[in-house]
Structure formats: C-alpha cells, structure tokens
Design a protein around this motif. Structure first.
Motif, PDB file in Angstrom:
ATOM      1  N   UNK A  72      16.988   0.894   0.223  1.00  0.00           N
ATOM      2  CA  UNK A  72      16.278   2.092  -0.217  1.00  0.00           C
ATOM      3  C   UNK A  72      14.871   2.075   0.369  1.00  0.00           C
ATOM      4  N   UNK A  73      14.238   3.238   0.357  1.00  0.00           N
ATOM      5  CA  UNK A  73      12.912   3.356   0.940  1.00  0.00           C
ATOM      6  C   UNK A  73      11.859   2.675   0.071  1.00  0.00           C
ATOM      7  N   UNK A  74      10.803   2.244   0.739  1.00  0.00           N
ATOM      8  CA  UNK A  74       9.590   1.735   0.091  1.00  0.00           C
ATOM      9  C   UNK A  74       8.503   2.722   0.492  1.00  0.00           C
ATOM     10  N   UNK A  75       8.055   3.517  -0.460  1.00  0.00           N
ATOM     11  CA  UNK A  75       7.122   4.595  -0.135  1.00  0.00           C
ATOM     12  C   UNK A  75       5.690   4.148   0.070  1.00  0.00           C
ATOM     13  N   UNK A  76       5.314   3.039  -0.526  1.00  0.00           N
ATOM     14  CA  UNK A  76       3.925   2.604  -0.453  1.00  0.00           C
ATOM     15  C   UNK A  76       3.623   1.905   0.865  1.00  0.00           C
ATOM     16  N   UNK A  77       2.420   2.175   1.371  1.00  0.00           N
ATOM     17  CA  UNK A  77       1.925   1.446   2.533  1.00  0.00           C
ATOM     18  C   UNK A  77       0.684   0.640   2.147  1.00  0.00           C
ATOM     19  N   UNK A  78       0.355   0.636   0.860  1.00  0.00           N
ATOM     20  CA  UNK A  78      -0.829  -0.068   0.378  1.00  0.00           C
ATOM     21  C   UNK A  78      -0.610  -1.571   0.451  1.00  0.00           C
ATOM     22  N   UNK A  79      -1.648  -2.265   0.854  1.00  0.00           N
ATOM     23  CA  UNK A  79      -1.534  -3.715   0.988  1.00  0.00           C
ATOM     24  C   UNK A  79      -1.106  -4.374  -0.321  1.00  0.00           C
ATOM     25  N   UNK A  80      -1.703  -3.981  -1.443  1.00  0.00           N
ATOM     26  CA  UNK A  80      -1.392  -4.624  -2.726  1.00  0.00           C
ATOM     27  C   UNK A  80       0.096  -4.522  -3.056  1.00  0.00           C
ATOM     28  N   UNK A  81       0.707  -3.388  -2.767  1.00  0.00           N
ATOM     29  CA  UNK A  81       2.137  -3.213  -3.047  1.00  0.00           C
ATOM     30  C   UNK A  81       2.999  -4.065  -2.124  1.00  0.00           C
ATOM     31  N   UNK A  82       2.635  -4.093  -0.848  1.00  0.00           N
ATOM     32  CA  UNK A  82       3.400  -4.887   0.119  1.00  0.00           C
ATOM     33  C   UNK A  82       3.191  -6.369  -0.152  1.00  0.00           C
ATOM     34  N   UNK A  83       1.979  -6.754  -0.532  1.00  0.00           N
ATOM     35  CA  UNK A  83       1.695  -8.147  -0.898  1.00  0.00           C
ATOM     36  C   UNK A  83       2.593  -8.577  -2.059  1.00  0.00           C
ATOM     37  N   UNK A  84       2.684  -7.751  -3.088  1.00  0.00           N
ATOM     38  CA  UNK A  84       3.522  -8.064  -4.249  1.00  0.00           C
ATOM     39  C   UNK A  84       4.992  -8.197  -3.837  1.00  0.00           C
ATOM     40  N   UNK A  85       5.461  -7.287  -3.000  1.00  0.00           N
ATOM     41  CA  UNK A  85       6.849  -7.325  -2.531  1.00  0.00           C
ATOM     42  C   UNK A  85       7.114  -8.608  -1.740  1.00  0.00           C
ATOM     43  N   UNK A 111       3.046  -3.563   9.520  1.00  0.00           N
ATOM     44  CA  UNK A 111       2.823  -4.732  10.373  1.00  0.00           C
ATOM     45  C   UNK A 111       1.470  -5.361  10.039  1.00  0.00           C
ATOM     46  N   UNK A 112       0.439  -4.531   9.893  1.00  0.00           N
ATOM     47  CA  UNK A 112      -0.893  -5.025   9.531  1.00  0.00           C
ATOM     48  C   UNK A 112      -0.857  -5.712   8.169  1.00  0.00           C
ATOM     49  N   UNK A 113      -0.159  -5.102   7.214  1.00  0.00           N
ATOM     50  CA  UNK A 113      -0.068  -5.687   5.870  1.00  0.00           C
ATOM     51  C   UNK A 113       0.619  -7.046   5.898  1.00  0.00           C
ATOM     52  N   UNK A 114       1.684  -7.167   6.670  1.00  0.00           N
ATOM     53  CA  UNK A 114       2.398  -8.449   6.748  1.00  0.00           C
ATOM     54  C   UNK A 114       1.519  -9.506   7.401  1.00  0.00           C
ATOM     55  N   UNK A 115       0.854  -9.147   8.495  1.00  0.00           N
ATOM     56  CA  UNK A 115      -0.021 -10.102   9.168  1.00  0.00           C
ATOM     57  C   UNK A 115      -1.154 -10.550   8.240  1.00  0.00           C
TER      58      UNK A 115
END
Length: 179
Positions: A72-85, A111-115
């Motif tokens: 399913x889609x992940x709508x957020x591109x915010x760092x905090x959300x991707x960090x939590x995931x 990509x920036x959030x993962x790095x």
C-alpha cells in the motif's frame, strides 16, 4: 559497484506501466526472500491489488512472504514518519532493500530521508531501488543513471553499462553539458 565506505547503494529500474512494475519486480523479490533479504516498500501509489493478482497467477514459491510485504502507499514524505517506519521495519540481522516508487519528488525526498536515517542511526548498509516510470522520466534518464550505482531489470541487478550500451558517467555528463 558499491564503494567500501558507502552505506547506501542505489539502483534504478524503469517500467512502462503498473502491471509491468509488478511483473518485473516479483521474480526479483521472490529471489531476495529466498536469500533471507528484508524487503521494505515506500510506494506513492497502492500496488497491492496488482501484486496480489500476479502472485497468485505466477505461483511463486514465496507467495505468503511476498503478500506480507506492505504494497500500500505511504503518503508521508516527512523525515519523522520515514524515520519511524525504518526504525520499525529495518532488520539489523539481515540485508535490507528499500523499494521506492513514485513521482520524482517522492523518490528524491525518500532517498534523502533514508540517507539521513542511516547517518543518524549509524545504521547498516541499505540497498535502495528507485523505480521510474519511463513516460514520466524519459527526458531525465541520463540524470537518473548518473545518480545510481547499478540497474535492476528483468534479468536482475546489472552494471549500468551492461544495460545501456556505451554508457559512462563522464561521457554522459559531457554530452549533457553540450546540449
């Protein structure tokens, strides 16, 4: 090829439709699951229905594990959300692959959030595979190739020059500068 101190390896892949994305991805994912690789997805659009239909038609060995992946889609591109995931889904005991599919902004931001997450957590090496729809990114293929280490296609992970004959980063950069 991955540099020794490089912590994020980037691959790119190109597809022509949502069905093509699912069709080319499933054999690769099936193989990665056999190798005990942890697969994480960051998808801008829901692919669950197509994946479910194809998994059942292809009769893949790892059907259950493939269907347990979040399609399913992940709508957020915010760092905090991707960090939590990432904190929840990265398995430090295994190799991790993160599949990203969406618009250019969505792909670049994630990509920036993962790095950033890898640097912040002193995390393990991660392989990112960015999926680009050819019709949307056709004029930017050289840029895309220059920002990735390798390519994923239906025959697996390949060096860029193996798939795009005559490709070298330096020649392409010069050619782009002359346009």
């Amino acid at each position: 090829m991955k540099k020794e101190n490089q912590r994020v390896e980037k691959l790119c892949s190109f597809y022509v439709s949502d069905w093509h994305f699912a069709t080319m991805l499933l054999p690769y994912i099936n193989h990665q699951i056999e190798k005990q690789v942890n697969v994480i997805t960051l998808l801008e659009n829901n692919s669950a229905e197509n994946i479910e239909i194809l998994v059942k038609k292809l009769n893949l060995k790892n059907e259950e594990e493939i269907l347990q992946i979040r399609w399913e889609e992940i709508n957020s591109k915010k760092y905090a959300d991707i960090e939590q995931l990432l904190d929840l889904e990265i398995n430090k005991e295994k190799e991790n692959i993160v599949l990203i599919n969406g618009s250019r902004d969505y792909i670049e931001r994630n990509n920036e959030n993962i790095e950033k997450w890898v640097e912040k957590t002193d995390g393990e090496n991660i392989k990112i595979i960015n999926f680009f729809e050819v019709t949307e990114f056709n004029h930017h293929i050289v840029e895309i190739l220059n920002s990735h280490d390798r390519v994923l296609n239906t025959s697996g992970e390949k060096e860029i020059a193996e798939v795009f004959e005559g490709y070298t980063k330096q020649e392409i950069k010069q050619a782009v500068g002359n346009v």
